[in-house]
Design an enzyme around this catalytic site. Structure first.
Site, short mmCIF file in Angstrom:
data_model
loop_
_atom_site.label_atom_id
_atom_site.label_comp_id
_atom_site.label_asym_id
_atom_site.label_seq_id
_atom_site.Cartn_x
_atom_site.Cartn_y
_atom_site.Cartn_z
CG ASP A 43 -1.95 1.04 1.23
OD1 ASP A 43 -2.75 1.05 0.29
OD2 ASP A 43 -1.98 1.88 2.16
CD GLU A 72 16.21 -14.45 4.28
OE1 GLU A 72 15.58 -15.10 5.15
OE2 GLU A 72 16.70 -13.34 4.50
C1 NOJ Z 1 -4.37 2.99 -1.00
C2 NOJ Z 1 -5.52 2.06 -0.79
O1 NOJ Z 1 -5.76 1.37 -1.97
C3 NOJ Z 1 -6.67 2.92 -0.35
O2 NOJ Z 1 -7.89 2.21 -0.34
C4 NOJ Z 1 -6.34 3.50 0.99
O3 NOJ Z 1 -7.37 4.39 1.38
C5 NOJ Z 1 -5.02 4.28 0.96
N1 NOJ Z 1 -3.99 3.57 0.24
C6 NOJ Z 1 -4.51 4.53 2.35
O4 NOJ Z 1 -4.05 3.33 2.92
#
Ligand code: NOJ
Ligand code: MG
Length: 518
Positions: free
Chosen positions: A204, A245
């Protein structure tokens, strides 16, 4: 898949938005056991892998992207044992499992954040996050002018007067990746899930972890100026070694919103990650010229780092593509054409749950909206692409869960037409098209090579050859267009078959087709 290549290189990966996929216990929210029950559907669809959005312990203020405990399953979604059974079932069916890792920020309910608040200014606990004194005589102004992606200031003040940075919701404090303790913790989190047997990670906000160290004001407001810093790549060099790994070609895919294909490609250099989402195609409008630009710049950028491209049309953060492409019958025809085009390309494809059903963006009524982007910024928000999947029956909840309990976001009544059960019986349905497409992709692109050559084609169209086995053409124009001479026998079309006019084979508008090379 070609012989001897890692499983992910040409994989079709299906994104499961856990809240909205399948509910096993009738609480209106999707869960681990629900996924496990529906895995045979995905095996029949022909996917190679699933990516499951965050299911960890969380107050759910950004639906799981606010993690309070990275090593457990939220009771809303089940238990670690439910996760293990789901994973085992997926592996039995030959499906790989990618889990989400959220390293940019934690939830404000994470133990680290609670102890940072308790320990006070100057403490090592605060050094795990980005705490600063405010500006102005009484420190009542935020430390800089950065804005949250969800709207409003990126800083929130705490009781003792300091401020903490949150690039998203105030419930999502950003971690301080300049502090080595943070990197060590995430190494241990990755190992926790790798040891359980996951095949990979979706990272993310992968471009966001390292903030510009001086936290200086931004002159122009441009989202990426403080992100995508060179040092973020050191994080992924370390993660590369960890993945290596383990056996079984474990991988990671970066969610990196950058401003160019070159910047995206830096995340997949040989000693970094295996994949990065290619959002440049997703942000392009329905235009052959734009698709051509994205295609050639992506392939060039990826080629420079000897990497593998990815392709994606939709996810849980953007308006579903049939709607983006104009909606209604036109939007759906274009969605089919875009999918056929994308699946002709080398690399890996990400399919967002429901796109195989032709779901459109839903206009969720304000009283049901839950997205922090709506709560904070007053934007419509992303709920409209997160409405739970219609599986069966004629009325909501359409078999999403047992019984008649309604799902967490209401489903439109018209979705009875789109339920899986109904589409499985209809050879003309979007679902039938996707199943056929995934089968054809597997057979027709096997071993043909990855070289893409753009072909000269009529205005408003894009045509290319892939390796020595396929020619693909998409017509984004408004009238039937001549098929290029490199195209031989028609293999598959997203809509009307070809028409013969004025002595030439022509492809209808809003349609794509695959051909054997002439
Ligand atoms: C990207 C994620 O796909 C989204 O849904 C989220 O709100 C933001 N990152 C923050 O984590
Ligand atoms: Mg449930």
């Amino acid at each position: 898949m070609q012989i001897n290549e890692p499983w992910w290189r040409h994989a079709v990966c299906y994104q499961i938005y856990v809240r909205s996929f399948a509910d096993s216990d009738g609480d209106g929210v999707g869960d681990m056991a629900g996924i496990a029950q529906r895995l045979p559907y995905l095996a029949d669809l022909g996917v190679d892998a699933v990516w499951i959005t965050p299911f960890y312990t969380s107050p759910q203020l950004d639906h799981g992207y606010d993690v309070a405990d990275y090593r457990d399953v939220d009771p809303l979604f089940g238990t670690l044992e439910d996760f293990d059974s789901m994973l085992a079932r997926a592996h039995e069916l030959g499906i790989k499992v990618i889990v989400d890792v959220v390293p940019n920020h934690t939830s404000f309910e994470h133990a680290w954040f609670k102890s940072a608040l308790a320990a006070g200014p100057g403490s090592p606990e605060r050094e795990r996050y980005v705490f600063r004194d405010g500006r102005g005589r009484d420190g009542s102004q935020p430390p800089n002018n950065w804005k949250s992606v969800f709207g409003g200031a990126a800083w929130t003040r705490v009781e003792d007067g300091q401020w903490y940075l949150h690039m998203f919701d105030s419930s999502q404090p950003d971690l301080n990746w300049w502090n080595p303790e943070v990197g060590d913790e995430f190494e241990s989190i990755l190992r926790f899930w790798l040891d359980r047997g996951v095949d990979g990670f979706r990272i993310d906000v992968a471009h966001g972890l390292i903030k510009k160290q001086d936290l200086a004001d931004l002159a122009r407001y441009e989202g990426l100026v403080m992100w995508d810093q060179p040092e973020v790549h050191d994080v992924y060099r370390r993660w590369h070694k960890i993945l290596a790994e383990y056996d079984g070609d474990r991988m990671a895919v970066a969610e990196a919103w950058t401003d160019s294909p070159e910047a995206t490609a830096r995340y997949i250099r040989a000693d970094e990650l295996q994949q990065a989402f290619n959002f440049h195609w997703l942000t392009a409008p329905w235009s052959a010229a734009e698709f051509r630009k994205v295609l050639s710049s992506t392939l060039e950028a990826v080629g420079l780092v000897d990497g593998t491209p990815t392709w994606v049309l939709s996810n849980h953060d953007v308006v579903r593509h049939p709607t983006r492409y104009g909606g209604g019958a036109t939007g759906l025809a274009r969605a089919r054409a875009a999918a056929l085009t994308m699946m002709a390309l080398p690399g890996s494809v990400y399919v967002y749950q429901g796109e195989e059903l032709g779901l459109e963006q839903v206009d969720v009524a304000p009283e049901f909206r839950q997205d922090p982007e709506y709560r904070r910024g007053g934007k419509v928000g992303r709920d409209g692409c997160r409405v739970p999947i219609p599986w069966s029956g004629d009325a909501p909840p359409f078999g999403f869960g047992p019984g008649t309990a309604q799902p967490w976001l209401p489903q439109p009544a018209e979705w009875s037409e789109l339920a899986v059960e109904r589409q499985l019986k209809d050879p003309e349905s979007m679902l039938a098209f996707y199943r056929e497409l995934l089968t054809q992709r597997r057979t027709l692109t096997a071993g043909i090579g990855d070289e893409v050559r753009l072909l000269a084609s009529a205005p408003g169209t894009l045509a290319f050859s892939r390796g020595d086995g396929l020619v693909c053409m998409v017509n984004c124009g408004s009238r039937a267009a001549k098929v290029p001479t490199e195209a031989g026998e028609l293999l598959m079309s997203s809509g009307e078959p070809l028409v013969e006019a004025r002595g030439a084979r022509r492809l209808a508008p809003d349609t794509a087709a695959w051909f054997r090379p002439a």
